[in-house]
Design a protein around this motif. Structure first.
Motif, PDB file in Angstrom:
ATOM      1  N   ASP A   1      -4.699 -28.917 -42.240  1.00 24.27           N
ATOM      2  CA  ASP A   1      -3.844 -30.042 -42.645  1.00 24.27           C
ATOM      3  C   ASP A   1      -3.675 -30.058 -44.164  1.00 24.27           C
TER       4      ASP A   1
ATOM      5  N   ARG B   1      -2.989 -32.464 -45.955  1.00 20.20           N
ATOM      6  CA  ARG B   1      -3.479 -33.711 -46.533  1.00 20.20           C
ATOM      7  C   ARG B   1      -4.912 -33.594 -47.053  1.00 20.20           C
TER       8      ARG B   1
ATOM      9  N   SER C   1      -4.326 -31.367 -38.499  1.00 23.11           N
ATOM     10  CA  SER C   1      -3.394 -32.465 -38.238  1.00 23.11           C
ATOM     11  C   SER C   1      -3.416 -32.844 -36.751  1.00 23.11           C
TER      12      SER C   1
END
Length: 471
Positions: free
Chosen positions: A140, A142, A91
């Motif tokens: 991260d 995501r 991130s």
């Protein structure tokens, strides 16, 4: 200055700490600082290569042996920062901290290769390890991967266990020898004072070193951590810490193994177990990072085989082998990091038709995998050939034959990836666009892998000469 590389790394860590204090840091600030100080570290290792000296009451020794490893660490760090500069799996909000812990881990490794006293070794190893433990769970969310926390927990728990064994062995060795300095300990062991308590202490200490190198049976963390960490973090774990482990093993094994047939036989068994377990497990892997993790366990067995020769030539070949291994892994992770679109993990099928989607990366990956498989003219072939030759001269015929079988096994899963790259249809896999700097870095790695494989003599001779200074 004798500790110039360490000072540059420390300055880089402090600069990254200041960047991390900014609540709205620029996306480029941390990356630029890291790359500049990474390259400066490599330059500092070259400038201080001839430096010699002893610091801190003899616990920290700067000599050609330590400086050789520092040059290799600095060079690998520079390449790693360039190939993973996008940090897709991390991130943006924590990238300054990520680079900060990365620099602290490398600083610990730099200190480790110069440490010649048990407590200094322990402190350096823990500085490197604990900074690295923090990098794994920083992946991260995501990316769609949810196992980074589990991987981080496994990494630290296994690491603490290995550290406990090592520290307990160090306390035993101190109690038996009355000193914590390696030179005095090795002098004590050279006199043949290898009663069972000493052997147990040495084995417990080696357990901590084997954890860093991922030698059987201290390997259980490898596949899960490789899979759970981001691609860039896995690239670091798979490469640079291996230098510190090999440097420590050579310093520690020069005398004890020569005085104890039991230790020689045990390490031969561990080398074979590492090879068979790593290669057979890698055969069924679909996740490319898990495959490289299991192959790393197998390569650790080859490194142990080089250390069993009990002479400077074998130790020099082991250094040559680990240098080549790091270069080949960096080539593979350069491709993995850039083919991955959002930092996700990749399977073998994700490389289908890569030669059509990005020819340069396809070529770099093929060279890296050919080298790891031990196919000429790359450094992996010469490394394995020289390791096996040195072991054969040391009368380890059975081990050499079994290691040769493992080389044949490894060819299958390495070439299965190359087959996917060059013969499979791309299907729905998207084209890959990479920055020209990344392509240039890949070409540099290919040239290094090829030249080191074609011209190994000078490197091995120099490494063997450097090791002789420790004898």
């Amino acid at each position: 200055m004798v500790i110039l590389p360490e000072l540059v790394l420390l300055a880089g860590a402090l600069a990254l700490f200041l960047v991390s204090l900014d609540t709205t840091p620029s996306k480029q600030a941390a990356k630029s600082v890291a790359i500049v100080f990474g390259i400066a570290t490599f330059v500092a290792t070259l400038l201080s290569f001839q430096a010699q000296g002893t610091l801190f009451y003899g616990v920290y020794e700067v000599d050609q042996y330590s400086q050789l490893f520092k040059v290799m660490i600095g060079f690998s760090l520079s390449l790693l920062l360039i190939l993973g500069q996008n940090l897709k799996g991390i991130s943006p909000s924590v990238r300054p901290e990520y680079y900060l812990f990365l620099f602290l881990s490398v600083l610990g490794l730099m200190m480790l290769v110069s440490s010649v006293e048990l407590l200094a070794i322990f402190i350096s190893l823990e500085l490197s390890s604990f900074a690295l433990y923090l990098l794994v769970p920083m992946r991260d969310d995501r990316t769609g991967i949810r196992v980074q926390m589990e991987a981080g927990m496994k990494y630290i728990l296994f690491g603490v266990m290995a550290t406990g064994f090592m520290l307990y062995g160090m306390s035993y060795l101190f109690g038996l020898t009355g000193t914590t300095y390696l030179k005095n300990i090795l002098a004590f062991l050279a006199q043949g004072n290898l009663q069972p308590a000493v052997v147990v202490a040495v084995l417990m200490i080696l357990g901590g070193f084997f954890y860093k190198l991922a030698v059987f049976p201290m390997h259980f963390w490898v596949p899960d951590v490789y899979q759970g960490a981001s691609n860039e973090t896995t690239g670091f774990i798979a490469t640079i810490p291996k230098f510190g482990a090999v440097a420590l093993l050579i310093r520690f094994l020069i005398v004890p193994t020569g005085q104890s047939p039991f230790l020689i036989e045990l390490m031969a068994v561990l080398a074979l177990c590492s090879m068979f377990y790593g290669n057979l497990s890698a055969l069924v892997q679909k996740d490319i990072k898990r495959m490289l993790g299991f192959s790393g366990i197998a390569h650790a067995g080859f490194i142990l085989l080089g250390l069993l020769t009990l002479n400077s030539e074998g130790y020099g070949v082991a250094i040559y082998y680990i240098a080549g291994y790091v270069l080949m892994n960096l080539a593979c992770f350069l491709v993995i990091s850039n083919v991955s679109q959002q930092g996700e993990n990749l399977c073998v099928e994700d490389f289908n038709g890569l030669y059509k989607r990005q020819p340069v990366l396809a070529f770099v990956l093929a060279v890296g995998l050919f080298g790891l498989a031990g196919i000429p003219p790359f450094v992996g072939f010469m490394g394995k050939f020289m390791i096996l030759t040195s072991a054969l001269r040391a009368d380890h015929l059975v081990v050499v034959c079994l290691a040769a079988i493992n080389t044949a096994i490894a060819i299958y899963y390495y070439l299965s990836v190359v087959k996917a790259v060059y013969t499979a249809d791309p299907g729905e896999n998207p084209p890959v666009t990479v920055h020209p700097v990344i392509q240039l870095t890949g070409i540099v790695l290919v040239m290094a892998i090829t030249l080191l494989g074609a011209l190994p003599a000078k490197f091995v001779d120099f490494a063997s000469t450097v090791v002789q200074t420790l004898l």
